[in-house]
Design a protein around this motif. Structure first.
Motif, mmCIF file in Angstrom:
data_model
loop_
_atom_site.group_PDB
_atom_site.id
_atom_site.type_symbol
_atom_site.label_atom_id
_atom_site.label_comp_id
_atom_site.label_asym_id
_atom_site.label_seq_id
_atom_site.Cartn_x
_atom_site.Cartn_y
_atom_site.Cartn_z
ATOM 1 N N LEU A 38 135.229 -9.746 -5.677
ATOM 2 C CA LEU A 38 136.269 -9.153 -4.818
ATOM 3 C C LEU A 38 136.292 -8.026 -4.881
ATOM 4 N N GLU A 39 135.402 -7.180 -5.765
ATOM 5 C CA GLU A 39 134.953 -5.517 -5.844
ATOM 6 C C GLU A 39 134.029 -5.138 -4.724
ATOM 7 N N TYR A 40 132.691 -6.524 -4.999
ATOM 8 C CA TYR A 40 131.770 -5.606 -4.479
ATOM 9 C C TYR A 40 131.039 -6.858 -4.205
ATOM 10 N N GLY A 41 131.511 -7.916 -3.093
ATOM 11 C CA GLY A 41 131.594 -8.767 -2.485
ATOM 12 C C GLY A 41 130.198 -10.339 -3.024
ATOM 13 N N PHE A 42 130.689 -10.964 -2.121
ATOM 14 C CA PHE A 42 130.165 -12.876 -2.511
ATOM 15 C C PHE A 42 128.847 -12.723 -2.947
ATOM 16 N N HIS A 43 127.657 -12.035 -2.549
ATOM 17 C CA HIS A 43 126.628 -11.798 -2.956
ATOM 18 C C HIS A 43 125.566 -10.455 -3.736
ATOM 19 N N PRO A 44 124.791 -11.278 -4.147
ATOM 20 C CA PRO A 44 124.186 -10.195 -4.879
ATOM 21 C C PRO A 44 124.216 -8.745 -4.844
ATOM 22 N N CYS A 45 124.618 -7.876 -5.543
ATOM 23 C CA CYS A 45 124.343 -6.433 -4.872
ATOM 24 C C CYS A 45 123.863 -5.819 -6.201
ATOM 25 N N TYR A 46 123.373 -4.265 -5.543
ATOM 26 C CA TYR A 46 123.474 -3.144 -6.680
ATOM 27 C C TYR A 46 124.200 -2.216 -6.249
ATOM 28 N N ASN A 47 125.018 -1.769 -6.985
ATOM 29 C CA ASN A 47 126.120 -0.671 -6.667
ATOM 30 C C ASN A 47 125.720 0.178 -7.975
ATOM 31 N N GLY A 48 124.535 1.669 -7.350
ATOM 32 C CA GLY A 48 125.150 2.684 -8.493
ATOM 33 C C GLY A 48 123.874 3.771 -7.428
ATOM 34 N N ASP A 49 122.750 4.708 -8.806
ATOM 35 C CA ASP A 49 122.404 5.584 -8.033
ATOM 36 C C ASP A 49 121.082 5.151 -8.468
ATOM 37 N N TYR A 50 120.299 6.020 -7.775
ATOM 38 C CA TYR A 50 118.794 5.678 -7.843
ATOM 39 C C TYR A 50 117.572 6.595 -7.654
ATOM 40 N N ILE A 51 116.937 6.551 -8.458
ATOM 41 C CA ILE A 51 116.154 7.948 -8.483
ATOM 42 C C ILE A 51 114.540 6.914 -7.509
ATOM 43 N N ASN A 52 113.616 7.215 -6.570
ATOM 44 C CA ASN A 52 112.957 7.406 -6.227
ATOM 45 C C ASN A 52 112.592 5.443 -5.923
ATOM 46 N N ASN A 53 113.824 5.497 -4.936
ATOM 47 C CA ASN A 53 113.985 3.821 -5.080
ATOM 48 C C ASN A 53 114.247 2.564 -6.235
ATOM 49 N N LEU A 54 114.125 3.459 -7.198
ATOM 50 C CA LEU A 54 114.352 2.479 -8.608
ATOM 51 C C LEU A 54 116.316 3.020 -8.871
ATOM 52 N N ARG A 55 116.960 1.543 -9.417
ATOM 53 C CA ARG A 55 117.261 2.119 -10.287
ATOM 54 C C ARG A 55 117.752 2.513 -10.999
ATOM 55 N N HIS A 56 118.459 3.851 -11.227
ATOM 56 C CA HIS A 56 118.263 4.983 -12.708
ATOM 57 C C HIS A 56 119.244 6.158 -12.399
ATOM 58 N N GLY A 57 119.908 5.494 -13.837
ATOM 59 C CA GLY A 57 121.029 6.406 -14.004
ATOM 60 C C GLY A 57 122.580 5.292 -14.495
ATOM 61 N N LYS A 58 123.481 5.362 -13.383
ATOM 62 C CA LYS A 58 124.696 4.464 -13.343
ATOM 63 C C LYS A 58 124.455 3.544 -12.834
ATOM 64 N N GLY A 59 124.782 2.292 -13.095
ATOM 65 C CA GLY A 59 125.496 1.010 -12.310
ATOM 66 C C GLY A 59 125.472 0.007 -12.120
ATOM 67 N N VAL A 60 125.983 -0.706 -11.375
ATOM 68 C CA VAL A 60 126.705 -2.596 -11.305
ATOM 69 C C VAL A 60 125.770 -2.859 -10.850
ATOM 70 N N PHE A 61 124.969 -4.012 -10.727
ATOM 71 C CA PHE A 61 124.529 -5.007 -10.666
ATOM 72 C C PHE A 61 125.156 -6.334 -10.599
ATOM 73 N N LYS A 62 125.081 -7.632 -9.843
ATOM 74 C CA LYS A 62 125.836 -8.237 -9.401
ATOM 75 C C LYS A 62 124.977 -9.254 -8.879
#
Length: 218
Positions: A61-85
């Motif tokens: 309900l919060e992030y949508g019905f598809h796989p997704c990442y919502n959070g920090d990036y560094i140089n195209n990489l998931r790096h820091g804090k984040g949520v991955f569905k």
């Protein structure tokens, strides 16, 4: 985006992966939700109807019905804090390093199980607690490369085993002990072929703790 690369906070939706069956059913349930039904009631109703954990419903309900990442990036990489569905609907919330779960984080499995603790290069590693859905017990202790190695297997009635575990998360410690918290008793022994084999008598927890405590130097 900086220099053509994702940097800072952002959201990426993997629409090419499509929706899994749970998300499709959940989307249909939401579309048919009565307007007067609050989400505090809809979430547990949908979770029960689909046999998934409530956090799976909340994340969709919060992030949508598809796989997704919502959070920090560094140089195209998931790096820091984040949520991955994930593609299957499971959800990870926590620390990332170089596109891998790394640091502290929570993993919500589709069936309602939850792991809370430390991660190293994508695997459970360090101190952590795995809680089974519907009050079916938990593992709490030390993990190494995704495997529970040593700690407590806490059962639904409060009884718990304390000791070491094998590569399949099964008790394997001849020096382990079983604590019957409702009786205030403890017993040393080992699990063999799934059965508890005591090597000592039942004794009060207080007496066991006193015997196990290191002696003070004079």
């Amino acid at each position: 985006v900086h220099g053509g690369k994702k940097n800072g906070k952002g959201k990426y939706i993997y629409k090419s992966l499509g929706m899994n069956e749970v998300d499709k059913l959940l989307k249909a349930l939401q579309e048919n939700k009565p307007d007067e039904e609050p989400y505090t009631e809809f979430i547990p109703r949908a979770a029960a109807a689909l046999s998934v954990g409530p956090e799976i419903v909340r994340a969709a309900l919060e992030y949508g019905f598809h796989p997704c990442y919502n959070g920090d990036y560094i140089n195209n990489l998931r790096h820091g804090k984040g949520v991955f569905k994930n593609k299957d609907g499971s959800v990870y919330k926590g620390d990332w390093k170089d596109n891998k779960r790394h640091g502290e984080g929570l993993y919500y499995f589709l069936n309602g199980d939850v792991y809370s603790g430390q991660w190293f290069e994508g695997q459970k590693h360090g101190a952590g607690c795995y809680i089974f859905a519907n009050g079916k017990g938990s593992y709490a202790g030390e993990w190494v490369n995704g495997v529970f190695k040593e700690g407590q297997w806490i059962m639904s009635d409060g009884t718990y085993y304390e000791g070491k575990f094998d590569a399949k998360n099964r008790p394997c410690d001849p020096q382990g002990c079983l604590k019957f918290t409702n009786l205030g008793l403890v017993q040393r022994g080992d699990f063999q072929k799934g059965l508890w084999r005591p090597t000592d008598e039942l004794i009060p927890v207080a007496a066991y703790a006193a015997a196990a405590a290191p002696e003070e130097s004079v």
